[in-house]
Every structure is written in structure tokens, then in C-alpha cells.
Design an enzyme around this catalytic site. Sequence first.
Site, PDB file in Angstrom:
ATOM      1  N   ASP A  33       0.806  -1.221   0.000  1.00 41.74           N
ATOM      2  CA  ASP A  33       0.000   0.000   0.000  1.00 41.74           C
ATOM      3  C   ASP A  33       0.837   1.268   0.000  1.00 41.74           C
ATOM      4  O   ASP A  33       0.560   2.192  -0.762  1.00 41.74           O
ATOM      5  CB  ASP A  33      -0.951   0.012   1.208  1.00 41.74           C
ATOM      6  CG  ASP A  33      -2.097  -0.967   1.012  1.00 41.74           C
ATOM      7  OD1 ASP A  33      -2.583  -1.087  -0.135  1.00 41.74           O
ATOM      8  OD2 ASP A  33      -2.511  -1.606   1.991  1.00 41.74           O
ATOM      9  N   ARG A  75       2.692   4.478  16.698  1.00 38.67           N
ATOM     10  CA  ARG A  75       2.203   5.545  15.816  1.00 38.67           C
ATOM     11  C   ARG A  75       2.643   6.944  16.253  1.00 38.67           C
ATOM     12  O   ARG A  75       3.116   7.722  15.427  1.00 38.67           O
ATOM     13  CB  ARG A  75       0.680   5.473  15.669  1.00 38.67           C
ATOM     14  CG  ARG A  75       0.125   4.524  14.587  1.00 38.67           C
ATOM     15  CD  ARG A  75       0.944   3.359  14.315  1.00 38.67           C
ATOM     16  NE  ARG A  75       0.404   2.469  13.277  1.00 38.67           N
ATOM     17  CZ  ARG A  75       1.001   1.381  12.861  1.00 38.67           C
ATOM     18  NH1 ARG A  75       2.166   1.031  13.378  1.00 38.67           N
ATOM     19  NH2 ARG A  75       0.474   0.625  11.931  1.00 38.67           N
ATOM     20  N   ASP A  82      -5.442   3.064  13.393  1.00 38.04           N
ATOM     21  CA  ASP A  82      -4.160   3.702  13.131  1.00 38.04           C
ATOM     22  C   ASP A  82      -4.307   5.065  12.452  1.00 38.04           C
ATOM     23  O   ASP A  82      -3.512   5.970  12.684  1.00 38.04           O
ATOM     24  CB  ASP A  82      -3.263   2.765  12.314  1.00 38.04           C
ATOM     25  CG  ASP A  82      -2.766   1.590  13.154  1.00 38.04           C
ATOM     26  OD1 ASP A  82      -2.542   1.798  14.362  1.00 38.04           O
ATOM     27  OD2 ASP A  82      -2.610   0.484  12.626  1.00 38.04           O
TER      28      ASP A  82
END
Length: 398
Positions: A13, A94, A123
Site C-alpha cells: 500500500d 504511531r 491507526d
Amino acid sequence: MTRVVLAYSGGLDTSVAIPYLAERVDAEVIAVAVDVGQRGEQMEAIRRRALSCGAVESEVVDARAEFAANFCVPALQAHALYMDRYPLVSALSRPLIVQHLVAAAAAHGATVVSHGCTGKGNDQARFEVSVAALAPDLSVVAPARDFAWTRDKAIAFAAERGLPIDVSNASPYSMDQNLWGRAVETGFLEDVWNAPTEDLYEYTADPSAQRAADEVVVAFEKGVPVALDGHHVTPYGAILELNRRAGAQGVGRLDMVEDRLVGIKSREIYEAPGAIALIAAHAELEALTVERDLARFKRTVGQRWGELVYDGLWFSPLKHALDAFIADTQQQVTGEIRLSLGGGRAVVTGRRSDASLYDYGLATYDSGDTFDQSLAKGFVELWGMPTRIAARRDQRSA
Ligand code: ARG
């Protein structure tokens, strides 16, 4: 020209995102891959892959020690387990990744940051709320979400552009991993009746296999792991080593249905051997060294802390204040815990500390008892007095 800093993982991705952003947003893409201790990843190969996908710059940030000391250690001290089980693996990385994205944006004059998250997960919130907190004027674009990609479209796009991505062995699972653990979702796991298969696991051996148990002594100083079996370690070293030793004993596997921030219940498989072993040890040392009321209140704080971090609020006023509380509770959390690792479990078998509140004389039922039992009679009488008064009233009125 617009410059975009992309959180790059090296996977399908985010690789497709590079030419896609370049065309769609008419931007120069700067890829930033943050090493948070994801096992088995070749960071230099990832860095070069971004360039061959068309990034104008590509950098790898080694954030492993920082991740351990500033993210895993606070989670350890909070005993942060979302829904009483999940040690926040992805949720912890994150905010750190965003710190490095924001720094890269400043260094390269970028006005946009980008990530590969879909619109269905946690996320995206963790990335974007962290950006909002650290650089409120940066804007965010998430191609997989904002341009409604499917996996098939991404694969087709990669093939069409001849991107150096091997889609033939692309995993059917969505995975995320770092020093604190590993998450696996999607694929056949979406049927919640399906049992996980052995091939899903990378950090842990089969817990049911026959093998001798391992014993480890973990030393803490003010709540920070500082030695294993008497050998000095950094937080990074402690987690790495316990991932290996507890992982070899199958410790820290989880199979759960989880409540996401966006309201979806999802099926998740986790393995976090080091995290689970360290939390067991740290919690036991607190049991020995932290006064009862403080310990009770801290359990509530730790739970709330975990929920905030899960929900993407690492950089938020409440989380900041709870950090200060938890840090204060760690003053006396110094000592050693012996763990037996085996059969998928980390079991405490011994504890010692100069800061111990355990008093043998008070606890013993043998000779040497210093506890004055005559005091207990009046204490219990008064303790039960409100209950007795209420019970009499209720009997009268019944
Ligand atoms: N559900 C977990 C969380 O929200 C894990 C997410 C893992 N991310 C992924 N792209 N597979 O923390």
C-alpha cells in the site's frame, strides 16, 4: 511543488502510494521508514525500494532505543492492556512515527504528511491526531482511505507501473510488528470461529510443545528494567532478550475480538512475549512495593491510560497528566522478580526488594508474629458498624 512526507513501510500500500501521490496530488514524495524494531525487516532495502517507486528522498530512522525507553517503558509502568489483554503494540508506535514524520516535514519543507491506513482502523486516528498535536498546520492525505483503494486496485496499479513489489507472495493478512509485539488480522481470521494456525506466529514458538522451562530474574530500578540475570540491560535490550526467551516458550499469544475506536468489532491475533513477561514481573514488583491505596488507584489510571493511547490520544492533556501520576508511583519500584517461562506462560516464582512493604513479622503464622491480633477485634467491630446499623433498619422496615 507540494512536498509530501509519507510514512513508508515497504509494503504494497505505501509503495503504491508513492507514484499515486506524485500524480494525484502533483507532489514530490519523501519516504520516511521508522525502525521501531520490526523483526526481520531489511531497512536499507526498504529505503531503496521507496526510491525505485519514485520517491525524491528516502530515509530510514533508527528509533528502536527511543521506542523502548519512551513508549514501551511507560506502557509497561502503566500495565497498559487494552480490554485487559492487548498490550497496545501498534498504538504505541504511531505517535513515535509521527514525531519523525513531523521532523522530516520540517527538514524537507513539506506541507503534507501521508500514511497508508484505511478508514476502518485505529491507526488513521493515531497518525492524524498525533500530527494535529505536534504540527497543527500540516495537512494529511491517506490514499488508501481517501481515494477508496482496494487491495486488487493497488496490485493492479503496482503491476501497471512496474513497481518493484512482489505481489505474488503478498500476505493475505494485515500485519504490524515492532519491538513490543506483533499484530495479525484479516484473511481467514475474519471468521471468528476459525482457530488461528501455527504459521501466523513469528515471535513465539508453539506453547504446547514439550520443552524445559526457562527461568529469568528481571531487575527494575524505579520501574525501569535494568538487568536480566544480573547482566545490565537497556530497556531496548531487556525487551529484545525477553522477546527471544519468552517467545521461545510460547509466552504472550492472544486471540481476541477487539472494540475499535471507529465502532467495529474486529478479530485480532497478537504475540507479545517480552511485553507480557515484563508486565507480569513489573506488576508483581508493584504488589510488593506500592502502598495499597496507591496501587488500587493506579490500576484505574493504568486502564484509562491504555484506553487513551489505544484511541490515538498519546499527545493529549489527560494522557500527559496521567503520565506524571504514573511516573510518581515508580519511585519505590526497585527490586528483582524471578519468572518461570514455560508452556506459554510467564509465572512469578520469587520477588525481593529493599523497598519491600512485605513484613514477615506481620505476615507470619509461625512464631515471631509481631501483629497484635487484639487490635483487630475493635477494628472489625467499627468496620462493620455501618453495615450492621443499615441491616437492623432494613429488618425493621421489612
Ligand atoms: N488492532 C490493533 C490496533 O488497533 C492492531 C492494528 C494493526 N495494524 C495493522 N495495520 N494491521 O492497535
